[in-house]
Design an enzyme around this catalytic site. Structure first.
Site, mmCIF file in Angstrom:
data_model
loop_
_atom_site.group_PDB
_atom_site.id
_atom_site.type_symbol
_atom_site.label_atom_id
_atom_site.label_comp_id
_atom_site.label_asym_id
_atom_site.label_seq_id
_atom_site.Cartn_x
_atom_site.Cartn_y
_atom_site.Cartn_z
ATOM 1 N N ASP A 169 0.838 -1.192 0.000
ATOM 2 C CA ASP A 169 0.000 0.000 0.000
ATOM 3 C C ASP A 169 0.876 1.247 0.000
ATOM 4 O O ASP A 169 1.906 1.269 -0.668
ATOM 5 C CB ASP A 169 -0.930 -0.051 1.229
ATOM 6 C CG ASP A 169 -2.262 0.624 0.965
ATOM 7 O OD1 ASP A 169 -2.286 1.859 0.912
ATOM 8 O OD2 ASP A 169 -3.279 -0.082 0.821
ATOM 9 N N HIS A 201 -3.383 5.719 4.079
ATOM 10 C CA HIS A 201 -4.161 4.558 3.655
ATOM 11 C C HIS A 201 -3.539 3.240 4.104
ATOM 12 O O HIS A 201 -4.212 2.359 4.632
ATOM 13 C CB HIS A 201 -4.295 4.601 2.136
ATOM 14 C CG HIS A 201 -5.280 3.660 1.554
ATOM 15 N ND1 HIS A 201 -4.932 2.430 1.055
ATOM 16 C CD2 HIS A 201 -6.619 3.769 1.372
ATOM 17 C CE1 HIS A 201 -6.008 1.823 0.590
ATOM 18 N NE2 HIS A 201 -7.041 2.610 0.753
ATOM 19 N N ASN A 299 -14.628 0.658 -5.861
ATOM 20 C CA ASN A 299 -15.694 1.576 -5.444
ATOM 21 C C ASN A 299 -16.198 2.442 -6.589
ATOM 22 O O ASN A 299 -16.293 3.645 -6.463
ATOM 23 C CB ASN A 299 -15.176 2.520 -4.353
ATOM 24 C CG ASN A 299 -15.149 1.882 -2.992
ATOM 25 O OD1 ASN A 299 -15.409 0.698 -2.851
ATOM 26 N ND2 ASN A 299 -14.811 2.664 -1.993
ATOM 27 N N SER A 371 -11.413 -0.898 0.185
ATOM 28 C CA SER A 371 -10.052 -0.900 0.735
ATOM 29 C C SER A 371 -10.053 -1.300 2.196
ATOM 30 O O SER A 371 -9.103 -1.906 2.683
ATOM 31 C CB SER A 371 -9.414 0.488 0.616
ATOM 32 O OG SER A 371 -8.818 0.687 -0.629
#
Length: 422
Positions: A169, A201, A299, A371
């Site tokens: 990530d 994130h 998404n 996520s």
């Protein structure tokens, strides 16, 4: 094809693991590719510098995948050679990676443009969660988050002790008091940046997968509280990266013995678009090495009127695609669905709306999106692996899917149902 804003101009090549040299010899003789640097074992962690060099092709021997530099006028020849050469299993343009918060689209998109990103759709900063929902009963989160309660992690006898979870990530806050105890190893595949997370994130996803049983501040939010984390930075400080960086992170994670690889990133695909063969072949190889790959479904939907296809690389048959649920166990409005076949199905659903976890700077933050759902699944896989350390990756996957709690939604939207801890 021309180099656009979503492509780097390089190609990702998947090779027959037993015939890697033959494939490269064919490419060198026909398409005049840039000289090849081979990386394996500990050297994978140093691949970031090689990937940055403009006149070098990089082969990750453990994955049998290469990132190839080729002149624009030779790209057609490269693809033709790949189609004719049996030792070359796939050749695809390398795509750029973009990570940024996502809001629900104002209208259903008419065209998709490939771009990776971390895919949270809501970011709300709080030091403590206040829970109330108009869609269902109030959930008490004083001690544990609603997500851990929903997947029954709070009553599991497993902790993930000794199991390695790789989270690829934006890096990690290595000084976060809740996470210093779970980070086993770090590596950055972003040129000029350390593994330190300034985006937020990656830290949030790591906290969900493996945050401690007793965090500095309640509620508990980590699934596999004694798992070991391999934190790989594959997205830079603003959330951008490339296929090469992700694949380098995967090669590193597999070499380090990861049982689970969590990818909370994705790129939209068109209806009917085939999954990326290079990622699929890499995922198949990962499975043979004992690692299960989990990825966010994406998404891009605007429910109830528009459902977008599961994004790449979650749309690969050998990668688990995770959809997002809200506190009422309804499918999140932006969660992608199983529109495309051949791997494009949703496999399982997990908590993804208003998820509380670790934040950069030592605090906490709530985020929403697939996520946030994916690391819940990664954590449960670690619990299953602790309970059956000799299980193959395929057996772990089967146990995960068979243990899900059925939901009333279509399988297109939630797969086998709600994730459940053993």
């Amino acid at each position: 094809m021309g180099q656009g804003t979503e492509y780097t101009g390089r190609y990702v090549i998947a090779l027959d693991p037993s015939e890697q040299e033959s494939g490269f010899n064919a490419l060198r003789s026909s398409a005049d590719i840039a000289p090849v640097e081979r990386v394996r074992g500990a050297a994978v962690a140093n691949a970031v510098e090689l990937l940055e060099r403009p006149n070098v092709s990089v082969l990750f021997e453990g994955l049998a995948v290469a990132i190839v530099e080729v002149r624009p006028e030779q790209r057609h020849t490269l693809v033709a050679t790949a189609e004719a050469e049996a030792s070359i299993l796939a050749a695809e343009p390398e795509r750029k990676v973009h990570a940024s918060p996502i809001t629900a689209p104002q209208q259903a998109p008419t065209e998709f443009f490939p771009a990776y990103r971390s895919d949270e759709d809501v970011v709300t900063r709080h030091s403590r969660i206040e829970i109330a929902t108009s869609q269902g009963p109030v959930v008490e989160e004083e001690n544990t988050t609603w997500g851990l309660q929903a997947i029954r992690a709070t009553i599991s006898g497993m902790t993930g002790r000794g199991v390695k979870i790789a989270v690829l990530d934006t890096g990690v806050d290595t000084d976060h008091p809740d996470l210093v105890g779970c980070i086993q190893e770090t590596a950055s595949f972003v040129f000029g940046e350390t593994v330190e997370d300034v985006h937020g994130h990656g830290t949030h996803c790591i906290g969900t997968a493996a945050g401690p049983a007793n965090p500095q501040q309640q509620p508990r939010y980590g699934v596999a509280t004694e798992a070991r984390v391999l934190a790989g930075k594959v997205l830079n400080r603003v959330g951008d990266g490339t296929d090469g960086q992700i694949l380098a992170g995967m090669a590193w994670a597999i070499d380090r013995g990861a049982r689970v690889i969590s990818l909370s990133l994705g790129a939209p695909v068109r209806p009917g678009e085939l999954f990326p063969q290079t990622y699929e072949l890499a995922a198949q190889l990962a499975l043979t090495r004992g690692a299960v790959i989990v990825a966010a479904a994406g998404n891009s939907s605007l429910r109830p009127g528009f459902v977008a296809p599961v994004e790449r690389p979650a749309n690969c048959p050998s990668i688990l695609a995770v959809a997002s649920l809200d506190k009422a166990l309804q499918t999140a409005s932006t969660s992608c669905g199983g529109i495309n076949g051949q791997g494009g199905e949703v496999n399982i659903a997990a908590p993804g709306k208003v998820v509380h976890s670790a934040a950069v700077g030592g605090g906490y933050v709530t985020m929403s999106g697939t996520s946030m759902a994916a690391p819940h699944v990664a954590g449960v896989l670690a619990l299953l692996s602790q309970g059956n350390p000799d299980a193959s990756a395929a057996e772990l996957t089967a146990s995960l899917l068979s243990g899900a709690f059925p939901l009333t939604q279509l399988a297109r939207d939630v797969g086998v149902g709600l994730l459940q801890a053993p």
